[in-house]
Design an enzyme around this catalytic site. Sequence first.
Site, PDB file in Angstrom:
ATOM      1  N   ARG A  17      11.941  -5.993   4.834  1.00  0.00           N
ATOM      2  CA  ARG A  17      11.851  -4.518   5.207  1.00  0.00           C
ATOM      3  C   ARG A  17      12.203  -4.117   6.734  1.00  0.00           C
ATOM      4  O   ARG A  17      13.021  -3.424   6.766  1.00  0.00           O
ATOM      5  CB  ARG A  17      10.220  -4.076   5.318  1.00  0.00           C
ATOM      6  N   LYS A  27       0.698  -1.140   0.062  1.00  0.00           N
ATOM      7  CA  LYS A  27      -0.091  -0.095  -0.042  1.00  0.00           C
ATOM      8  C   LYS A  27       0.969   1.335  -0.038  1.00  0.00           C
ATOM      9  O   LYS A  27       0.673   2.330  -0.771  1.00  0.00           O
ATOM     10  CB  LYS A  27      -0.902   0.152   1.236  1.00  0.00           C
ATOM     11  N   ARG A  42      -9.510   0.729   8.625  1.00  0.00           N
ATOM     12  CA  ARG A  42      -9.056  -0.699   9.004  1.00  0.00           C
ATOM     13  C   ARG A  42     -10.085  -1.577   9.903  1.00  0.00           C
ATOM     14  O   ARG A  42      -9.894  -2.627  10.298  1.00  0.00           O
ATOM     15  CB  ARG A  42      -7.775  -0.614   9.792  1.00  0.00           C
ATOM     16  N   ARG A  91      -0.320  -9.525  13.309  1.00  0.00           N
ATOM     17  CA  ARG A  91      -1.070  -8.467  12.434  1.00  0.00           C
ATOM     18  C   ARG A  91      -1.867  -9.106  11.408  1.00  0.00           C
ATOM     19  O   ARG A  91      -2.834  -8.523  11.033  1.00  0.00           O
ATOM     20  CB  ARG A  91       0.065  -7.537  11.650  1.00  0.00           C
ATOM     21  N   ARG A 116      11.617  -0.576  11.486  1.00  0.00           N
ATOM     22  CA  ARG A 116      10.267  -0.675  12.271  1.00  0.00           C
ATOM     23  C   ARG A 116      10.430  -1.667  13.183  1.00  0.00           C
ATOM     24  O   ARG A 116      10.567  -2.843  12.762  1.00  0.00           O
ATOM     25  CB  ARG A 116       9.432  -0.609  11.223  1.00  0.00           C
TER      26      ARG A 116
HETATM   27  P1  B4P Z   1       4.491  -1.565   1.994  1.00  0.00           P
HETATM   28  O1  B4P Z   1       4.021  -0.730   0.806  1.00  0.00           O
HETATM   29  O2  B4P Z   1       5.423  -0.692   2.941  1.00  0.00           O
HETATM   30  O3  B4P Z   1       3.408  -1.970   2.850  1.00  0.00           O
HETATM   31  P2  B4P Z   1       2.018  -1.686   3.679  1.00  0.00           P
HETATM   32  O4  B4P Z   1       0.959  -2.595   3.090  1.00  0.00           O
HETATM   33  O5  B4P Z   1       1.934  -0.019   3.599  1.00  0.00           O
HETATM   34  O6  B4P Z   1       2.453  -1.938   5.237  1.00  0.00           O
HETATM   35  P3  B4P Z   1       1.612  -1.868   6.586  1.00  0.00           P
HETATM   36  O7  B4P Z   1       0.212  -2.539   6.550  1.00  0.00           O
HETATM   37  O8  B4P Z   1       2.639  -2.676   7.564  1.00  0.00           O
HETATM   38  O9  B4P Z   1       1.642  -0.366   7.098  1.00  0.00           O
HETATM   39  P4  B4P Z   1       0.845   0.499   7.900  1.00  0.00           P
HETATM   40  O10 B4P Z   1       1.825   1.692   8.172  1.00  0.00           O
HETATM   41  O11 B4P Z   1      -0.360   0.773   7.283  1.00  0.00           O
HETATM   42  O12 B4P Z   1       5.385  -2.800   1.609  1.00  0.00           O
HETATM   43  C1  B4P Z   1       6.085  -3.751   2.532  1.00  0.00           C
HETATM   44  C2  B4P Z   1       7.337  -4.387   2.041  1.00  0.00           C
HETATM   45  O13 B4P Z   1       7.055  -4.806   0.840  1.00  0.00           O
HETATM   46  C3  B4P Z   1       8.211  -3.192   1.673  1.00  0.00           C
HETATM   47  O14 B4P Z   1       9.496  -3.197   2.113  1.00  0.00           O
HETATM   48  C4  B4P Z   1       8.377  -2.959   0.249  1.00  0.00           C
HETATM   49  O15 B4P Z   1       9.635  -2.577  -0.489  1.00  0.00           O
HETATM   50  C5  B4P Z   1       7.993  -4.512  -0.399  1.00  0.00           C
HETATM   51  N1  B4P Z   1       7.129  -4.479  -1.538  1.00  0.00           N
HETATM   52  C6  B4P Z   1       6.444  -3.598  -1.875  1.00  0.00           C
HETATM   53  N2  B4P Z   1       5.767  -4.115  -3.200  1.00  0.00           N
HETATM   54  C7  B4P Z   1       6.443  -5.099  -3.581  1.00  0.00           C
HETATM   55  C8  B4P Z   1       6.560  -6.063  -4.613  1.00  0.00           C
HETATM   56  N3  B4P Z   1       5.749  -5.809  -5.731  1.00  0.00           N
HETATM   57  N4  B4P Z   1       7.374  -6.991  -4.608  1.00  0.00           N
HETATM   58  C9  B4P Z   1       8.159  -7.012  -3.677  1.00  0.00           C
HETATM   59  N5  B4P Z   1       8.221  -6.460  -2.615  1.00  0.00           N
HETATM   60  C10 B4P Z   1       7.444  -5.412  -2.532  1.00  0.00           C
HETATM   61  O16 B4P Z   1       0.452  -0.160   9.350  1.00  0.00           O
HETATM   62  C11 B4P Z   1       1.393  -0.179  10.515  1.00  0.00           C
HETATM   63  C12 B4P Z   1       0.568  -0.286  12.095  1.00  0.00           C
HETATM   64  O17 B4P Z   1      -0.053   1.114  12.262  1.00  0.00           O
HETATM   65  C13 B4P Z   1      -0.456  -1.486  12.054  1.00  0.00           C
HETATM   66  O18 B4P Z   1      -0.239  -2.774  12.476  1.00  0.00           O
HETATM   67  C14 B4P Z   1      -1.390  -0.661  13.147  1.00  0.00           C
HETATM   68  O19 B4P Z   1      -1.040  -1.030  14.324  1.00  0.00           O
HETATM   69  C15 B4P Z   1      -1.189   0.784  13.072  1.00  0.00           C
HETATM   70  N6  B4P Z   1      -2.408   1.430  12.198  1.00  0.00           N
HETATM   71  C16 B4P Z   1      -2.111   2.067  10.992  1.00  0.00           C
HETATM   72  N7  B4P Z   1      -3.236   2.274  10.524  1.00  0.00           N
HETATM   73  C17 B4P Z   1      -4.274   1.934  11.301  1.00  0.00           C
HETATM   74  C18 B4P Z   1      -5.816   2.025  11.357  1.00  0.00           C
HETATM   75  N8  B4P Z   1      -6.457   2.871  10.266  1.00  0.00           N
HETATM   76  N9  B4P Z   1      -6.372   1.922  12.465  1.00  0.00           N
HETATM   77  C19 B4P Z   1      -5.627   1.262  13.682  1.00  0.00           C
HETATM   78  N10 B4P Z   1      -4.284   1.217  13.809  1.00  0.00           N
HETATM   79  C20 B4P Z   1      -3.551   1.376  12.506  1.00  0.00           C
END
Ligand code: B4P
Length: 189
Positions: A125, A11, A86, A143, A131
């Site tokens: 990551r 995302k 979420r 998670r 992180r």
């Molecule tokens: P990202 O792109 O960083 O992943 P994400 O989906 O954004 O991550 P996440 O769900 O953990 O984050 P959030 O901050 O929302 O990709 C992950 C990795 O994969 C990276 O290293 C990237 O380089 C690699 N990658 C990407 N695309 C690729 C591909 N095509 N091929 C190979 N590798 C690839 O959430 C973090 C925490 O915050 C949650 O657990 C929760 O505690 C809290 N939180 C956030 N929003 C909340 C909400 N609305 N309500 C309650 N808690 C919340």
Amino acid sequence: MILFGPPGSGKGTQSDKLVATYGLVHLSTGNLLREEIANKTPLGLEAKSLMDKGKLVPDEVVIGMIDSSLEHHKSAKGFLFDGFPRTAAQAQALDKLLELKKTGIVTVLALEVGEDELVKRLINRGKTSGRSDDTNEAVIRKRFAVYNSETSSVAEHYKKLRKFQSIKGEGTVDEIFTSLCEAIDKKMK
Ligand code: B4P
């Protein structure tokens, strides 16, 4: 628009490219919470202890953050919500907030990625990002459990409203970006 998907589905990665292409304001609740943690605010301290256990931060906290961010960007052309909503309660609150502002969600794009690939990406990551929620496999699995129990209902909410589109989230970053753009452009026609 909403970019939806499990932890590590890409995302954050795809949001950066989408906001640059479509001129949207990027609202990532994960990034907003990490800013609070970096600034050592009371909210950040509370959020860190939950995030480090793989749990969600309370709905009122994230809804409040989104509300003030929307107010901050009153003249925005549009928003990309990343990692929000979420829970079903967050989705309902977002609908109400947008209704008050006489606008609404155009589409929900959901990145579909298998769990083994997700674990691999997050552990990878965790080696470089600093992180703390990405370094322990048990926290990563927690998670996913939270995603299945609390977040999958968000998909049902938008399926009922016929706003939900699944996108294959495995492949290169550019391939996935192309699929997302095709889905958005079709919706905008
Ligand atoms: P990202 O792109 O960083 O992943 P994400 O989906 O954004 O991550 P996440 O769900 O953990 O984050 P959030 O901050 O929302 O990709 C992950 C990795 O994969 C990276 O290293 C990237 O380089 C690699 N990658 C990407 N695309 C690729 C591909 N095509 N091929 C190979 N590798 C690839 O959430 C973090 C925490 O915050 C949650 O657990 C929760 O505690 C809290 N939180 C956030 N929003 C909340 C909400 N609305 N309500 C309650 N808690 C919340």
